[in-house]
Design an enzyme around this catalytic site. Structure first.
Site, short mmCIF file in Angstrom:
data_model
loop_
_atom_site.label_atom_id
_atom_site.label_comp_id
_atom_site.label_asym_id
_atom_site.label_seq_id
_atom_site.Cartn_x
_atom_site.Cartn_y
_atom_site.Cartn_z
N TYR A 59 -8.52 14.59 -5.36
CA TYR A 59 -7.66 14.08 -6.43
C TYR A 59 -6.87 15.22 -7.07
O TYR A 59 -5.64 15.14 -7.23
CB TYR A 59 -8.51 13.36 -7.48
N ASP A 87 0.88 -1.17 0.00
CA ASP A 87 0.00 0.00 0.00
C ASP A 87 0.92 1.22 0.00
O ASP A 87 1.72 1.41 0.92
CB ASP A 87 -0.88 -0.01 1.25
#
Length: 337
Positions: free
Chosen positions: A157, A65
Site C-alpha cells: 500500500y 475494476d
C-alpha cells in the site's frame, strides 16, 4: 486557472461504492454536479445512485475494476456519452493487505499495485484526453500520508501511494510543457480516516487492522476534494496529524522510524479476531457500502484543514503568532529595565 463551479460540473468518481468516494459523490450531487460513479460493487453503486436521486441529484453508475484499463476507459466514455464531457475526475479506489512483507505473496503485492497505482494511472489515461479537449478541468487523485511516510504491515500500500505521488509530479510538468495550464492535477493525502477500508482489506494479523489513531471523519477529505474541483491544488494533506508527520519526516526520518517502531505494530492491531477471508483484494466485498467505518469514537477535528483552504486565515494565524512572539520579546526586554 479557470475551473467551473461545482453546480456546472460533470464529475466522475472511481471507487465510489464506499468510504471517501461515496461521500464525495453524495456531496458533489448535493451541490448540483452531474455524477458518474464507478466501483466493483454493483450493489453499492445501486444504493448510491438511489440516494443521489432521492436527494434530487442526477447520477449514473458504471461498474469497473480500476486494474483493467478497458473498464476504466469505458467509464470515461460512458460519462461523455451521457453528459457530453468530463470536468472533474476523482480517483479514490484502493485496497490493501495488512501483513509483514515476508508473509505477502507476489500475487497479493501485485494486486495492490495494480489497483492503487496502475489503476490511478489508468484513470488519468482515460480522463486526460477529455480534459485536454475541453482545455481544462480537475484530475484529483486520492493517495495517503503513506505517500510521504511508509508504515509497517502496509508495504504494498505504501509503495503504491509513493508511486502515485511520483507519477503525478511527472504528469504535472508534462502537461505544463504541452501548454495545458488549465488542467488541475491534485494529490489529496489523507491522514487516518474512519472508512470501511480497515474492514475490507485483507489481513494476516489474525485480528482486524486499524489505522494509528486519531481518526478523522471522511467529510474532511470530501471537503478537500470539492475544494480541488474548483481551485488549483497541488498536494493537499488532510488532518493535523498528517501535517505534523510530514514535517517530522522532513526533519528527521530516523526519529519517525523510532516512533513507529515503538507504536505502529501493536497500534495497528485491534482486539477483534479476523481471518484472511472475506476481503476485497480480488473481489468486491458486500456489506460495507457505507461512508464511515467502525472507529467513530476515535475521531478528532482538524484545525489546519480550515486554514489550508483559507489563505487569509493562514496569514492571519501567522501574523498573530508573530505579533504574540514579538509582544513576549518586548515584554521580556522591558522587564530587564
Amino acid at each position: 486557472m479557470n475551473l467551473k463551479p461545482i453546480s456546472q460540473q460533470v464529475v466522475t468518481i472511481m471507487g465510489a461504492s464506499s468510504g471517501i468516494g461515496r461521500d464525495a459523490a453524495l456531496k458533489f450531487a448535493e451541490q448540483g454536479a452531474k455524477v458518474v460513479v464507478s466501483a466493483r460493487s454493483q450493489e453499492g453503486l445501486a444504493t448510491l445512485v438511489e440516494a443521489i436521486q432521492q436527494q434530487g441529484g442526477e447520477a449514473i453508475a458504471v461498474p469497473a475494476d480500476t486494474a483493467d484499463f478497458d473498464q476504466v476507459k469505458a467509464v470515461a466514455d460512458k460519462t461523455v456519452e451521457r453528459f457530453g464531457r468530463i470536468d472533474t475526475w476523482v480517483h479514490a479506489a484502493a485496497t490493501s493487505v495488512f501483513a509483514t512483507f515476508d508473509r505477502i505473496s507476489p500475487e497479493e503485492f501485485k494486486r495492490v499495485i495494480d489497483v492503487n497505482l496502475t489503476g490511478q494511472a489508468y484513470g488519468a489515461m482515460a480522463a486526460l484526453p477529455h480534459l485536454k479537449a475541453a482545455k481544462g478541468g480537475s484530475l484529483i487523485h486520492i493517495t495517503s500520508m503513506e505517500a510521504r511516510r511508509s508504515l509497517p504491515y502496509q508495504s504494498p500500500y505504501s509503495a503504491s501511494k509513493h508511486g502515485t505521488a511520483g507519477f503525478l509530479d511527472a504528469l504535472r510538468i508534462e502537461l505544463k510543457h504541452q501548454g495545458y495550464n488549465n488542467i488541475n492535477v491534485a494529490n489529496i493525502l489523507p491522514s487516518v480516516i474512519n472508512t470501511p477500508f480497515y474492514n475490507k482489506g485483507k489481513t494476516k494479523l489474525g485480528v482486524k487492522p486499524t489505522g494509528l489513531p486519531p481518526y478523522y471523519n471522511p467529510s474532511l477529505v470530501t471537503d478537500a476534494i470539492l475544494y480541488a474541483a474548483e481551485h488549483p491544488v497541488r498536494d493537499y494533506i488532510v488532518g493535523d496529524v498528517g501535517r505534523l508527520l510530514d514535517l517530522a519526516q522532513r526533519i528527521s526520518p530516523s526519529l519517525v522510524d523510532a516512533i513507529l517502531l515503538a507504536i505502529s505494530f501493536d497500534g495497528q492491531r485491534t482486539s477483534d479476531e479476523k481471518g484472511e477471508e472475506p476481503n476485497n483484494l480480488f473481489e468486491p466485498m458486500q456489506g460495507y457500502d457505507r461512508v464511515e467505518g467502525d472507529f467513530k469514537q476515535l475521531e478528532v477535528p482538524s484545525v489546519t484543514d480550515v486554514i489550508a483552504k483559507n489563505p487569509a486565515a493562514m496569514f492571519s494565524t501567522i501574523a498573530l503568532a508573530a505579533l504574540g512572539g514579538l509582544s513576549l520579546l518586548l515584554s521580556g526586554a522591558s522587564d530587564k529595565h
